[in-house]
Enzyme design. Structure first.
Site, PDB file in Angstrom:
ATOM      1  N   GLU A  86       0.817  -1.220   0.000  1.00 13.52           N
ATOM      2  CA  GLU A  86       0.000   0.000   0.000  1.00 13.52           C
ATOM      3  C   GLU A  86       0.851   1.272   0.000  1.00 13.52           C
ATOM      4  O   GLU A  86       2.057   1.224   0.273  1.00 13.52           O
ATOM      5  CB  GLU A  86      -0.925  -0.001   1.210  1.00 13.52           C
ATOM      6  CG  GLU A  86      -0.181  -0.124   2.536  1.00 13.52           C
ATOM      7  CD  GLU A  86      -0.863   0.585   3.686  1.00 13.52           C
ATOM      8  OE1 GLU A  86      -1.284   1.733   3.516  1.00 13.52           O
ATOM      9  OE2 GLU A  86      -0.956  -0.015   4.766  1.00 13.52           O
ATOM     10  N   LYS A  91      -3.274  -2.005  14.531  1.00  9.73           N
ATOM     11  CA  LYS A  91      -2.483  -1.014  15.263  1.00  9.73           C
ATOM     12  C   LYS A  91      -2.912  -0.935  16.722  1.00  9.73           C
ATOM     13  O   LYS A  91      -4.096  -0.912  17.045  1.00  9.73           O
ATOM     14  CB  LYS A  91      -2.579   0.339  14.570  1.00  9.73           C
ATOM     15  CG  LYS A  91      -1.743   0.365  13.288  1.00  9.73           C
ATOM     16  CD  LYS A  91      -1.761   1.698  12.609  1.00  9.73           C
ATOM     17  CE  LYS A  91      -2.959   1.866  11.741  1.00  9.73           C
ATOM     18  NZ  LYS A  91      -2.856   1.240  10.442  1.00  9.73           N
TER      19      LYS A  91
HETATM   20  N1  PSU Z   1       0.199   0.173   8.669  1.00  8.96           N
HETATM   21  C1  PSU Z   1       1.199   0.959   9.154  1.00  8.96           C
HETATM   22  N2  PSU Z   1       1.016   2.319   9.039  1.00  8.96           N
HETATM   23  C2  PSU Z   1      -0.102   2.875   8.446  1.00  8.96           C
HETATM   24  C3  PSU Z   1      -1.133   2.029   7.939  1.00  8.96           C
HETATM   25  C4  PSU Z   1      -0.920   0.672   8.078  1.00  8.96           C
HETATM   26  O1  PSU Z   1       2.202   0.472   9.684  1.00  8.96           O
HETATM   27  O2  PSU Z   1      -0.209   4.110   8.361  1.00  8.96           O
HETATM   28  C5  PSU Z   1      -2.377   2.653   7.300  1.00  8.96           C
HETATM   29  C6  PSU Z   1      -3.093   1.689   6.351  1.00  8.96           C
HETATM   30  O3  PSU Z   1      -3.206   2.333   5.103  1.00  8.96           O
HETATM   31  C7  PSU Z   1      -4.469   1.488   6.967  1.00  8.96           C
HETATM   32  C8  PSU Z   1      -4.676   2.818   7.615  1.00  8.96           C
HETATM   33  O4  PSU Z   1      -5.437   1.172   6.005  1.00  8.96           O
HETATM   34  O5  PSU Z   1      -3.396   3.041   8.232  1.00  8.96           O
HETATM   35  C9  PSU Z   1      -5.834   2.821   8.598  1.00  8.96           C
HETATM   36  O6  PSU Z   1      -6.470   4.051   8.557  1.00  8.96           O
HETATM   37  P1  PSU Z   1      -7.911   4.256   9.212  1.00  8.96           P
HETATM   38  O7  PSU Z   1      -7.717   3.898  10.660  1.00  8.96           O
HETATM   39  O8  PSU Z   1      -8.237   5.706   8.999  1.00  8.96           O
HETATM   40  O9  PSU Z   1      -8.864   3.357   8.498  1.00  8.96           O
END
Ligand code: PSU
Ligand code: MN
Length: 299
Positions: free
Chosen positions: A21, A155
């Site tokens: 990504e 996360k």
């Molecule tokens: N993994 C990481 N860092 C990130 C992400 C994933 O180590 O920044 C990103 C991915 O693109 C994931 C996003 O889809 O964080 C999640 O965002 P949200 O919580 O707004 O859906």
């Protein structure tokens, strides 16, 4: 959609490919570490006999398999949109640059015929999601799109237990790699036990194939804990997370901005240690992603 020639060749010949990504580059890590990491991740995949395909949107064109120069641009440029499912048509129509999240990358990987995708940590249910409804579109995507996601759990800023409940409701198989516990991003142990432990990439590939053969739509979630030597101290990281959450609350940050804000603040609060762990866990996921893709290509 523009597919890099070597990626297209690999897809057409059923050779192993791993999707990557671009939100993690543009919104997840600071420059220049973001670019360095993205390139190291690609090397790790090549080293493990698969072809990497970093995905994003450039001037409205969907790109599957960025060049090194394009990766550099994603790391440097200001104002690149964070693109989830709902943003794809807007960024394409308006001919803008878009960094794809887990959700958007899964969609594009699926369209291109790539079955395995490695990231750092998937999105999930935020803490207090019961009130805020802030549940990442990544979970919706896992319900509908036929791509396997290799991730260090979700996360640690999130509510992991709630996230696992939602994955169960959505019918997403959660496979834990060589660990009884759901990965906790910066650390190995969340205290949440996972029923299905896989000890080899082949076991994971066999489950993906069974799901494909049965035409059961949706993704597979592979939880891959950070290697012990790179894991953070629980107390240090939990303190930083709590502080960052409090700061986000005081500043009124919400919606798509919250995850990038929290990651950035935690890097500052830990003097860069969390960034080092984040980089290591992404590399570890890239390796497993390549190994799964390789096994899958042989089945
Ligand atoms: N993994 C990481 N860092 C990130 C992400 C994933 O180590 O920044 C990103 C991915 O693109 C994931 C996003 O889809 O964080 C999640 O965002 P949200 O919580 O707004 O859906
Ligand atoms: Mn959200």
């Amino acid at each position: 959609m523009k597919i890099r020639p070597d990626v297209l060749f690999a897809i057409q010949n059923k050779l192993p490919v791993v999707a990557l990504e671009s939100t993690i580059i543009s919104h997840g890590m600071p420059y220049p570490k973001n670019v360095e990491t993205a390139l190291l991740v690609e090397e790790e995949i090549i080293k493990n006999q698969a072809t990497p395909a970093t995905i994003g949107i450039i001037d409205g064109e969907i790109v599957v398999g960025m060049t090194h120069d394009e990766i550099e641009q994603f790391g440097k440029r200001k104002g690149i949109a964070k693109v989830s499912r709902r943003d794809i048509p807007i960024v394409v129509a308006q001919k803008k640059w878009g960094a794809t999240t887990v959700a958007a990358t899964m969609i594009i990987a699926g369209m291109a015929g790539i079955e395995v995708f490695a990231t750092g940590g998937c999105g999930g249910a935020h803490r207090q999601a019961q009130q805020t409804f802030d549940i990442s579109a990544d979970l919706e995507e896992l319900q509908r799109t036929n791509v396997t996601l290799v991730s260090a759990g979700v996360k640690a800023i999130l509510d992991l237990k709630l996230t696992l409940e939602i994955l169960e409701t959505k019918g997403v198989p959660v496979l834990s790699y060589q660990s009884k516990e759901f990965a906790d991003f910066y650390t190995r142990n969340s205290g949440l036990e996972i029923e299905n432990v896989c000890n080899t990439p082949l076991e994971i590939a066999q489950i993906i194939k069974a799901k494909r053969d049965l035409k059961l739509d949706g993704g597979v979630f592979v939880s891959n804990p950070i290697p012990a030597e790179y894991a953070m101290d629980k107390e240090i990281i939990n303190n930083a997370i709590d502080k960052a959450l409090k700061m986000a609350d005081e500043k009124g940050i919400s919606g798509k901005d919250i995850t990038p804000f929290l990651l950035k603040t935690i890097v500052e609060l830990t003097n860069g240690d969390s960034l080092e762990s984040n980089i290591k866990l992404v590399l570890n996921n890239a390796k497993l992603g390549a190994e799964i893709a390789l096994e899958l290509s042989k089945l």
